[in-house]
Design a protein around this motif. Structure first.
Motif, PDB file in Angstrom:
ATOM      1  N   ARG A   1      10.356   8.450   0.327  1.00 28.70           N
ATOM      2  CA  ARG A   1      10.113   9.416   1.196  1.00 28.70           C
ATOM      3  C   ARG A   1      10.486  10.906   0.283  1.00 28.70           C
ATOM      4  NH1 ARG A   1      10.629   8.154   5.822  1.00 28.70           N
ATOM      5  NH2 ARG A   1       8.237   7.013   6.616  1.00 28.70           N
ATOM      6  N   ALA A   2      11.576  10.472   0.015  1.00 30.56           N
ATOM      7  CA  ALA A   2      12.248  11.975  -0.681  1.00 30.56           C
ATOM      8  C   ALA A   2      11.717  12.627  -2.201  1.00 30.56           C
ATOM      9  CB  ALA A   2      13.623  11.788  -0.907  1.00 30.56           C
ATOM     10  N   ASP A   3      11.006  11.199  -2.493  1.00 32.55           N
ATOM     11  CA  ASP A   3      10.079  11.564  -3.533  1.00 32.55           C
ATOM     12  C   ASP A   3       8.521  12.415  -3.343  1.00 32.55           C
ATOM     13  OD1 ASP A   3      12.656  10.722  -5.305  1.00 32.55           O
ATOM     14  OD2 ASP A   3      11.741   8.961  -5.585  1.00 32.55           O
ATOM     15  N   GLY A   4       8.500  12.195  -2.304  1.00 30.78           N
ATOM     16  CA  GLY A   4       6.738  12.053  -1.500  1.00 30.78           C
ATOM     17  C   GLY A   4       5.766  11.349  -2.108  1.00 30.78           C
ATOM     18  N   THR A   5       6.916   9.930  -1.762  1.00 32.52           N
ATOM     19  CA  THR A   5       5.875   8.849  -1.522  1.00 32.52           C
ATOM     20  C   THR A   5       6.089   8.359  -0.104  1.00 32.52           C
ATOM     21  OG1 THR A   5       5.843   8.865  -3.994  1.00 32.52           O
ATOM     22  CG2 THR A   5       5.197   6.379  -2.639  1.00 32.52           C
ATOM     23  N   THR A   6       4.554   8.004   0.182  1.00 29.16           N
ATOM     24  CA  THR A   6       5.016   7.130   1.320  1.00 29.16           C
ATOM     25  C   THR A   6       4.670   5.287   0.932  1.00 29.16           C
ATOM     26  OG1 THR A   6       4.196   8.741   3.173  1.00 29.16           O
ATOM     27  CG2 THR A   6       4.058   6.376   3.919  1.00 29.16           C
ATOM     28  N   ALA A   7       5.404   4.702   1.630  1.00 28.69           N
ATOM     29  CA  ALA A   7       4.984   2.980   1.649  1.00 28.69           C
ATOM     30  C   ALA A   7       4.526   2.756   3.296  1.00 28.69           C
ATOM     31  CB  ALA A   7       6.722   2.232   1.293  1.00 28.69           C
ATOM     32  N   ALA A   8       2.813   2.369   2.895  1.00 28.56           N
ATOM     33  CA  ALA A   8       3.007   2.703   4.465  1.00 28.56           C
ATOM     34  C   ALA A   8       3.065   0.962   5.005  1.00 28.56           C
ATOM     35  CB  ALA A   8       1.487   2.461   4.188  1.00 28.56           C
TER      36      ALA A   8
ATOM     37  N   LYS B   1       1.312  -1.160  -0.225  1.00 29.83           N
ATOM     38  CA  LYS B   1      -0.006  -0.573   0.112  1.00 29.83           C
ATOM     39  C   LYS B   1       0.901   1.321  -0.530  1.00 29.83           C
ATOM     40  CE  LYS B   1      -3.385   2.261  -0.188  1.00 29.83           C
ATOM     41  NZ  LYS B   1      -4.208   2.443  -1.578  1.00 29.83           N
ATOM     42  N   VAL B   2       0.930   1.572  -1.062  1.00 28.10           N
ATOM     43  CA  VAL B   2       1.657   2.813  -1.167  1.00 28.10           C
ATOM     44  C   VAL B   2       0.648   4.543  -1.579  1.00 28.10           C
ATOM     45  CG1 VAL B   2       3.244   4.338  -3.393  1.00 28.10           C
ATOM     46  CG2 VAL B   2       3.389   2.220  -2.604  1.00 28.10           C
ATOM     47  N   PHE B   3       0.728   5.519  -0.609  1.00 30.22           N
ATOM     48  CA  PHE B   3       0.529   6.723  -0.780  1.00 30.22           C
ATOM     49  C   PHE B   3       0.994   8.060  -1.864  1.00 30.22           C
ATOM     50  CE2 PHE B   3      -1.185   4.650   2.944  1.00 30.22           C
ATOM     51  CZ  PHE B   3      -2.889   4.571   2.335  1.00 30.22           C
ATOM     52  N   GLY B   4       0.606   8.267  -2.967  1.00 35.02           N
ATOM     53  CA  GLY B   4       1.787   9.294  -3.205  1.00 35.02           C
ATOM     54  C   GLY B   4       1.041   9.685  -4.308  1.00 35.02           C
ATOM     55  N   ARG B   5       2.508   9.964  -5.462  1.00 36.32           N
ATOM     56  CA  ARG B   5       2.948   9.962  -6.699  1.00 36.32           C
ATOM     57  C   ARG B   5       3.041   8.775  -7.427  1.00 36.32           C
ATOM     58  NH1 ARG B   5       6.012  14.671  -7.752  1.00 36.32           N
ATOM     59  NH2 ARG B   5       7.139  13.799  -6.018  1.00 36.32           N
ATOM     60  N   ARG B   6       2.631   8.317  -7.957  1.00 30.97           N
ATOM     61  CA  ARG B   6       2.946   6.966  -9.370  1.00 30.97           C
ATOM     62  C   ARG B   6       2.695   6.030  -7.904  1.00 30.97           C
ATOM     63  NH1 ARG B   6       6.126  11.436 -11.168  1.00 30.97           N
ATOM     64  NH2 ARG B   6       7.871  10.582 -10.218  1.00 30.97           N
ATOM     65  N   PRO B   7       2.335   5.472  -7.551  1.00 33.71           N
ATOM     66  CA  PRO B   7       2.553   4.117  -6.519  1.00 33.71           C
ATOM     67  C   PRO B   7       3.193   2.691  -7.763  1.00 33.71           C
ATOM     68  CG  PRO B   7       0.040   4.336  -7.518  1.00 33.71           C
ATOM     69  CD  PRO B   7       0.969   5.763  -7.617  1.00 33.71           C
ATOM     70  N   ASP B   8       2.871   2.663  -8.757  1.00 37.86           N
ATOM     71  CA  ASP B   8       2.676   1.563  -9.674  1.00 37.86           C
ATOM     72  C   ASP B   8       4.101   1.136  -9.236  1.00 37.86           C
ATOM     73  OD1 ASP B   8       0.080   0.269  -9.314  1.00 37.86           O
ATOM     74  OD2 ASP B   8      -0.826   1.354 -11.293  1.00 37.86           O
ATOM     75  N   ASP B   9       4.891   2.844  -9.623  1.00 39.60           N
ATOM     76  CA  ASP B   9       5.862   2.920  -9.972  1.00 39.60           C
ATOM     77  C   ASP B   9       6.838   2.850  -8.971  1.00 39.60           C
ATOM     78  OD1 ASP B   9       5.598   3.346 -12.458  1.00 39.60           O
ATOM     79  OD2 ASP B   9       6.241   5.491 -12.995  1.00 39.60           O
TER      80      ASP B   9
ATOM     81  N   ASP C   1      -2.217 -16.876  19.265  1.00 36.42           N
ATOM     82  CA  ASP C   1      -1.862 -18.053  18.903  1.00 36.42           C
ATOM     83  C   ASP C   1      -0.386 -17.827  17.709  1.00 36.42           C
ATOM     84  OD1 ASP C   1      -4.157 -19.300  20.186  1.00 36.42           O
ATOM     85  OD2 ASP C   1      -4.840 -18.544  18.557  1.00 36.42           O
ATOM     86  N   ARG C   2      -0.638 -17.322  17.306  1.00 40.77           N
ATOM     87  CA  ARG C   2       0.587 -16.700  15.592  1.00 40.77           C
ATOM     88  C   ARG C   2       1.353 -14.474  15.986  1.00 40.77           C
ATOM     89  NH1 ARG C   2       0.955 -17.665  10.796  1.00 40.77           N
ATOM     90  NH2 ARG C   2      -1.184 -18.002  10.257  1.00 40.77           N
ATOM     91  N   ILE C   3       2.535 -14.375  16.154  1.00 38.85           N
ATOM     92  CA  ILE C   3       2.037 -13.540  15.577  1.00 38.85           C
ATOM     93  C   ILE C   3       3.218 -12.544  14.765  1.00 38.85           C
ATOM     94  CG2 ILE C   3       3.457 -10.918  16.784  1.00 38.85           C
ATOM     95  CD1 ILE C   3       2.873 -13.364  19.404  1.00 38.85           C
ATOM     96  N   ALA C   4       3.123 -11.900  14.316  1.00 31.93           N
ATOM     97  CA  ALA C   4       3.161 -11.101  12.550  1.00 31.93           C
ATOM     98  C   ALA C   4       4.150  -9.691  13.155  1.00 31.93           C
ATOM     99  CB  ALA C   4       2.261 -10.463  11.094  1.00 31.93           C
ATOM    100  N   VAL C   5       5.071  -9.347  13.218  1.00 27.37           N
ATOM    101  CA  VAL C   5       5.852  -8.366  13.744  1.00 27.37           C
ATOM    102  C   VAL C   5       6.567  -7.016  12.598  1.00 27.37           C
ATOM    103  CG1 VAL C   5       7.986  -7.485  15.169  1.00 27.37           C
ATOM    104  CG2 VAL C   5       7.041  -9.642  15.745  1.00 27.37           C
ATOM    105  N   MET C   6       5.596  -6.387  12.929  1.00 30.82           N
ATOM    106  CA  MET C   6       6.116  -5.671  11.481  1.00 30.82           C
ATOM    107  C   MET C   6       6.959  -4.458  11.740  1.00 30.82           C
ATOM    108  SD  MET C   6       2.600  -4.753   9.643  1.00 30.82           S
ATOM    109  CE  MET C   6       2.971  -3.684   8.754  1.00 30.82           C
ATOM    110  N   ARG C   7       7.699  -3.607  10.727  1.00 30.75           N
ATOM    111  CA  ARG C   7       8.395  -3.197  11.316  1.00 30.75           C
ATOM    112  C   ARG C   7       8.909  -2.324   9.852  1.00 30.75           C
ATOM    113  NH1 ARG C   7      15.242  -2.746  12.254  1.00 30.75           N
ATOM    114  NH2 ARG C   7      15.887  -0.575  12.570  1.00 30.75           N
ATOM    115  N   ASP C   8       8.461  -0.464   9.841  1.00 29.34           N
ATOM    116  CA  ASP C   8       9.311   0.218   8.417  1.00 29.34           C
ATOM    117  C   ASP C   8       7.943  -0.598   7.754  1.00 29.34           C
ATOM    118  OD1 ASP C   8      10.462   1.693  10.179  1.00 29.34           O
ATOM    119  OD2 ASP C   8      12.758   0.657   9.193  1.00 29.34           O
TER     120      ASP C   8
END
Length: 361
Positions: free
Chosen positions: A35-42, A12-20, A232-239
């Motif tokens: 992020r330097a290009d104005g795009t946020t990868a959530a 899930k990407v927010f901002g310009r040209r998400p497919d790119d 029962d199971r855990i997924a740890v997320m970072r960045d």
């Protein structure tokens, strides 16, 4: 065997040209470059399966992407790339009408901040999802009352939300989700706004309900102790990325990287580990001496310590058929309560090379 819920390579990407941006991420770019290009990868390349009747916990710090991930699981957010399947059906293929039907009947969400209607009674709040479905009033009130009773709120049906404590209001939110008899519950930091004691009560309530209802639950939290207690199971997320998925014992005993290892430093291992996690399964030759007072693989760590304190030899761990499956020497218990991370020591306190090592969890 088909899982109840499946996520494959979600982005899930927010901002310009998400497919790119997705293509750049696949080629090794990181969040900061985008992020330097104005795009946020959530969320970046997240994959997991949730089995029927499982509590699957997604945990991470604020900004790690866990809430964005949750909203892709019921179609509130459309993935930039990847797929979500529920009972084999692809969510992105359902369309708006199909998604609304799915969210009203098969997937319920329990929010962090209760989201109760102040002008509706407790019963009316609990029955709201059924009202949206078009269930007749008598039926929806009956089912709402049953759900409220399950959540410990029998007798409060006619009360107003502002007459309830925070914990009781959250119970109403849980009852509203249960009243629809949804197959999947999505819980977004549902207990994090509560005081510690009330929060623990709600955790107890959820675990008790799960024994009977056996719902499929995805639970979001930033609290590792809560994750260890519920999941029962855990997924740890970072960045935006899932950096490790496993049981609480897997994550405690076998952290996959330094980030996960740092996360678990302050966890109370005695509340998580069992005899099955800490026992040594290698032959010792003196197992016959261990048959006095025994444990099972599910014996909690604290109980195992109490048994060990009463014995002068290792604790024998027996399965349901009374077959010896492992032994737990006292020094091994001490080692698993240590602060260092790494591989557990052998029963005699020696590693494979015969040198003294420190048990690590």
């Amino acid at each position: 065997m088909q899982a109840r819920l499946e996520a494959e390579h979600l982005f899930k990407v927010f901002g310009r040209r998400p497919d790119d941006a997705v293509e750049r991420l696949r080629q090794g770019a990181d969040r900061e470059e985008l992020r330097a290009d104005g795009t946020t990868a959530a969320v970046i390349d997240a994959s997991f399966r949730v089995e029927a009747g499982e509590i699957f916990v997604v945990m991470g710090l604020s900004g790690s992407g866990k809430s964005t991930l949750l909203r892709m699981l019921n179609g509130l957010l459309e993935p930039t790339a990847g797929s979500v399947r529920f009972d084999g059906d692809e969510l992105t293929a359902l369309g708006d009408r199909g998604l609304r039907e799915l969210r009203s009947r098969k997937i319920s969400m329990v929010f962090q901040h209760f989201a109760l209607f102040p002008h509706r009674s407790v019963r009316e709040n609990a029955a709201y999802g059924l009202e949206v479905q078009g269930v007749p009033r008598a039926e929806r009130e009956r089912r709402a009352d049953e759900a409220l009773a399950l959540c410990g709120l029998a007798g409060w049906e006619e009360s107003w939300p502002d007459e309830l404590s925070g914990g009781m209001q959250q119970r109403v939110g849980l009852a509203r989700a249960l009243a629809t008899d949804a197959d999947l519950l999505l819980m977004d930091e549902s207990f994090s706004a509560l005081d510690p004691l009330i929060r623990r009560d709600m955790q107890d309530q959820l675990l008790e309900l799960q024994k009977t209802l056996k719902k499929t639950i995805v639970f979001i939290t930033h609290d590792l102790n809560e994750a260890m207690r519920l999941g029962d199971r855990i997924a740890v997320m970072r960045d935006g990325r899932i950096v490790q998925t496993g049981t609480a014992e897997d994550i405690l005993l076998r952290p996959e990287n330094d980030y996960v290892a740092s996360f678990i430093q302050d966890v109370d291992r005695s509340r998580v580990l069992t005899a099955g996690a800490v026992m040594d399964t290698r032959p010792r030759g003196d197992e016959a001496d261990c048959a006095c007072e025994t444990a099972t693989p599910d014996t909690p760590f604290t109980e195992l310590c109490a048994i060990s304190a009463r014995l002068s030899h290792p604790v024998a761990v027996l399965d349901a058929d009374r077959t010896l499956v492992g032994v737990v020497p006292r020094q091994r218990l001490v080692g698993f309560l240590g602060d260092e991370q790494g591989e557990p020591a052998a029963c005699d306190g020696s590693g494979k090379d015969g040198k003294k090592v420190t048990d690590r969890a």
